[in-house]
Design a protein around this motif. Structure first.
Motif: not given
Length: 224
Positions: A124-133
């Motif tokens: 698994x690859x995990x990617x954060x998008x901390x300002x995603x709405x």
């Protein structure tokens, strides 16, 4: 001004050093250096760039390096003319790391910061998008990609049920075996912007929420 080693990772006898303001391919386009331990010294064996390197991409600002895979997050990447963000996957072939995938959300929006936090294991690859709405404005979200044959495909989007505006869920991510930790450093449970960590476990199909951790002495303004 290259800012060598802004991010670092180690995989057995190799070290990856992100140099996100390197100008080799374009102004502040970035690069990642690979060092290998040979006998008793560390020797540079590669310098990696994105195949589509552009000015101000800042490739190498965020990375995850293990299991023969290098994952590089570039939240400032110019995708379709906007600073939308993406992530690059490099895998070792014939002793050299080669770009094997570029991960981009189909509905990515400016300011999402996709690729601000990255982690991975072999599955698994995990990617954060901390300002995603995804649920709330700047609430944040985390995207899970799983290997399907030779491709990485989006399999799961994680947004906590208690996600609130400005939580910044996905600002930090870490995976170990079947456990995934996700930071939300502007969560307000212990006071405004006190921060929290969410723990998920993998059941073989998807990551399931297990627990939310708050600092025992947490208070307003503590984000880390």
């Amino acid at each position: 001004g290259d800012e060598f080693a802004k991010s670092v990772g180690m995989d057995k006898d190799e070290i990856a050093c992100g140099t996100f303001l390197d100008d080799d391919r374009n102004t502040n386009s970035g690069s990642v250096y690979i060092y290998k331990k040979i006998n008793d010294s560390w020797e540079q064996v590669q310098e990696l760039y994105a195949n589509d390197a552009m000015p101000y991409d800042q490739f190498g600002h965020f990375l995850s390096f293990k299991d023969g895979i290098l994952l590089v997050g570039t939240p400032e990447k110019n995708v379709q003319g906007e600073n939308l963000g993406c992530a690059y996957v490099f895998e070792k072939k014939d002793g050299q790391y080669q770009q094997s995938a570029q991960l981009i959300l189909d509905d990515i929006m400016p300011g999402d910061h996709f690729g601000e936090a990255v982690t991975h294991n072999q599955e698994n690859i995990v990617i954060g998008a901390y300002k995603r709405d995804e649920k709330e404005v700047d609430g944040g979200a985390v995207y899970i990609y799983s290997r399907m044959d030779s491709l990485w495909e989006l399999k799961q989007v994680i947004v906590p049920e208690d996600n609130q505006e400005g939580d910044h869920f996905g600002s930090a991510v870490s995976i170990q075996d079947d456990l995934l930790a996700i930071g939300a450093y502007f969560d307000d449970d212990n006071g405004s912007k006190s921060g929290s960590v969410y723990i998920y476990s993998y059941n073989g199909e998807e990551f399931i929420f297990q627990k939310k951790i708050l600092a025992s002495d947490g208070s307003a303004g503590d984000p880390g």
